[in-house]
Design a protein around this motif. Sequence first.
Motif, mmCIF file in Angstrom:
data_model
loop_
_atom_site.group_PDB
_atom_site.id
_atom_site.type_symbol
_atom_site.label_atom_id
_atom_site.label_comp_id
_atom_site.label_asym_id
_atom_site.label_seq_id
_atom_site.Cartn_x
_atom_site.Cartn_y
_atom_site.Cartn_z
ATOM 1 N N VAL A 146 12.917 -27.227 -81.649
ATOM 2 C CA VAL A 146 13.117 -27.114 -82.946
ATOM 3 C C VAL A 146 13.815 -26.667 -83.876
ATOM 4 N N ALA A 147 14.094 -28.210 -84.449
ATOM 5 C CA ALA A 147 15.838 -28.016 -85.158
ATOM 6 C C ALA A 147 15.614 -27.506 -86.534
ATOM 7 N N VAL A 148 15.896 -25.967 -87.147
ATOM 8 C CA VAL A 148 15.624 -26.038 -88.534
ATOM 9 C C VAL A 148 16.344 -26.466 -89.873
ATOM 10 N N ASP A 149 16.201 -26.786 -90.806
ATOM 11 C CA ASP A 149 17.302 -27.516 -91.875
ATOM 12 C C ASP A 149 17.672 -25.940 -92.279
ATOM 13 N N PRO A 150 19.665 -26.750 -92.338
ATOM 14 C CA PRO A 150 20.071 -26.343 -93.225
ATOM 15 C C PRO A 150 20.232 -25.854 -94.047
ATOM 16 N N GLY A 151 19.237 -26.595 -95.476
ATOM 17 C CA GLY A 151 19.585 -26.454 -96.363
ATOM 18 C C GLY A 151 20.966 -25.672 -97.412
ATOM 19 N N THR A 152 22.118 -26.765 -97.529
ATOM 20 C CA THR A 152 23.481 -26.676 -97.315
ATOM 21 C C THR A 152 23.431 -26.654 -98.630
ATOM 22 N N GLU A 153 24.689 -25.859 -99.159
ATOM 23 C CA GLU A 153 24.302 -26.382 -100.753
ATOM 24 C C GLU A 153 26.263 -25.729 -101.366
ATOM 25 N N PHE A 154 27.251 -26.612 -101.588
ATOM 26 C CA PHE A 154 28.309 -25.828 -101.868
ATOM 27 C C PHE A 154 28.374 -25.708 -103.203
ATOM 28 N N THR A 155 28.806 -24.955 -103.425
ATOM 29 C CA THR A 155 29.580 -24.511 -104.822
ATOM 30 C C THR A 155 30.880 -24.608 -105.606
ATOM 31 N N ASP A 156 30.148 -24.973 -106.815
ATOM 32 C CA ASP A 156 31.664 -24.958 -107.467
ATOM 33 C C ASP A 156 32.709 -23.701 -107.300
ATOM 34 N N SER A 157 32.442 -23.014 -107.468
ATOM 35 C CA SER A 157 33.055 -21.477 -107.478
ATOM 36 C C SER A 157 33.589 -21.135 -105.858
ATOM 37 N N GLY A 158 33.190 -22.313 -104.760
ATOM 38 C CA GLY A 158 33.677 -21.869 -103.696
ATOM 39 C C GLY A 158 32.960 -21.261 -102.201
ATOM 40 N N PHE A 159 31.768 -21.273 -102.788
ATOM 41 C CA PHE A 159 30.880 -20.403 -102.061
ATOM 42 C C PHE A 159 29.955 -21.757 -101.178
ATOM 43 N N ILE A 160 29.833 -22.093 -100.335
ATOM 44 C CA ILE A 160 29.039 -22.714 -99.416
ATOM 45 C C ILE A 160 27.724 -22.117 -98.800
ATOM 46 N N VAL A 161 26.888 -21.917 -98.986
ATOM 47 C CA VAL A 161 25.072 -20.918 -98.556
ATOM 48 C C VAL A 161 24.370 -22.524 -97.986
ATOM 49 N N SER A 162 24.015 -22.056 -96.147
ATOM 50 C CA SER A 162 23.295 -22.976 -95.492
ATOM 51 C C SER A 162 23.170 -22.232 -94.365
ATOM 52 N N ARG A 163 22.120 -22.651 -93.901
ATOM 53 C CA ARG A 163 22.130 -22.227 -92.141
ATOM 54 C C ARG A 163 23.142 -22.692 -91.378
#
Length: 396
Positions: free
Chosen positions: A168-185
């Motif tokens: 089972v692979a969990v989706d990363p749900g990646t988001e690159f923000t304009d402020s330089g943060f990267i949120v993801s699994r």
Amino acid sequence: MRLPIDADYLAEKLQELLSIPSPTSYTDSVVRACSEELRRLGVEVELTRRGAIRAITRGSKRQPARAIISHLDTLGAQVKYLKANGRLELAPIGHWSARFAEGARCTIFSERGAYRGSILPLKASGHTFNEEIDTQPSGWPHVELRVDALCRDAVDMERLGIAVGDIVAVDPGTEFTDSGFIVSRHLDDKAGAAIMLAAIEAIQREDVTLPVDIFWLFSIAEEVGVGASALLTHDVASLVAIDNGTTAPGQNSSELGVTIAMADMAGPFDWHLTRKLVELCRENDIRFQNDIFRFYRSDSASAIEAGHDVRTALITFGVDASHGWERIHMHALRSCAELVTAYVTSEIQIRRDAMEMGPLQGFTTQPMGEAEQHDVSEEEVARVAAEEAAAQARRE
């Protein structure tokens, strides 16, 4: 020598790697993608039987070779049991909390193909369970996977080809923000792999001649403790791992700059190699901080445990909520890549490391002398005493 890093290239490669599911033991696709990019960059590539990557950039000398390592495998899960209600009980791959699995979208890889689904707590409906949804325990026995297919019971799941042991692979749900943060699994450690690719790209672009051979290693089972155990050659004298640093209360890591690990749960890292990295940060104006990780180990630990006599170090990019909903900043990724370029282009200081065994001559030394202390003036003593008195008064 710190080389300029193409941050757009780094971000592009990170996005590509995150989009490829790769829980430990299901890494063929990400290995192929990474290998193709390495070959495009003009680097020699070879694979172990199971798919760990050893890429080589030739230097002026063969020994004492250096190695940089990250891992391509991520956390995930396996089907543990086909439940009578048509849902799946899960067992985690790697060490992560089930509370971060709740609500995750995922893919089940069966023999007949892939199915989509969601990981839910056993009591998922507030309309049915009311306040019990907030009081139920957290843990892997208390979640289940709902498959997006007609699954009324275990027989239906068997008919679909779903079986115990499926990945089972969990989706990363990646988001690159304009402020330089990267949120993801899965930033642990897809970000480390992207850092390595960005460093290689900079070396090739700048046409730099390296002092010794550099082995670029990508392991495929770090999350279950295997890591670099079968990747090193006898030419390698030092191994620098790239992985996540834990930005949390009680830690000195940061989401900015490089965090250099002084020790993890396997013990202190090599004194000389670690301090070389610190000095390179100072000389090249790379922001850094040191930290110690008590409940953490990396690829380097598996190399030492496998019997490799190499100096080890760990450089990290600060990650908030590691092994959960992770967040990093591009500043840390770029800083780590800059440090990698500064390290691999730096001259060899311990030439004796070219020998696996050798005489005492040329062996390293560590400072043992007493540190110089400056005399403290009476004014300084009075100032400190006044500050302590004021602090005591506030406490009272």
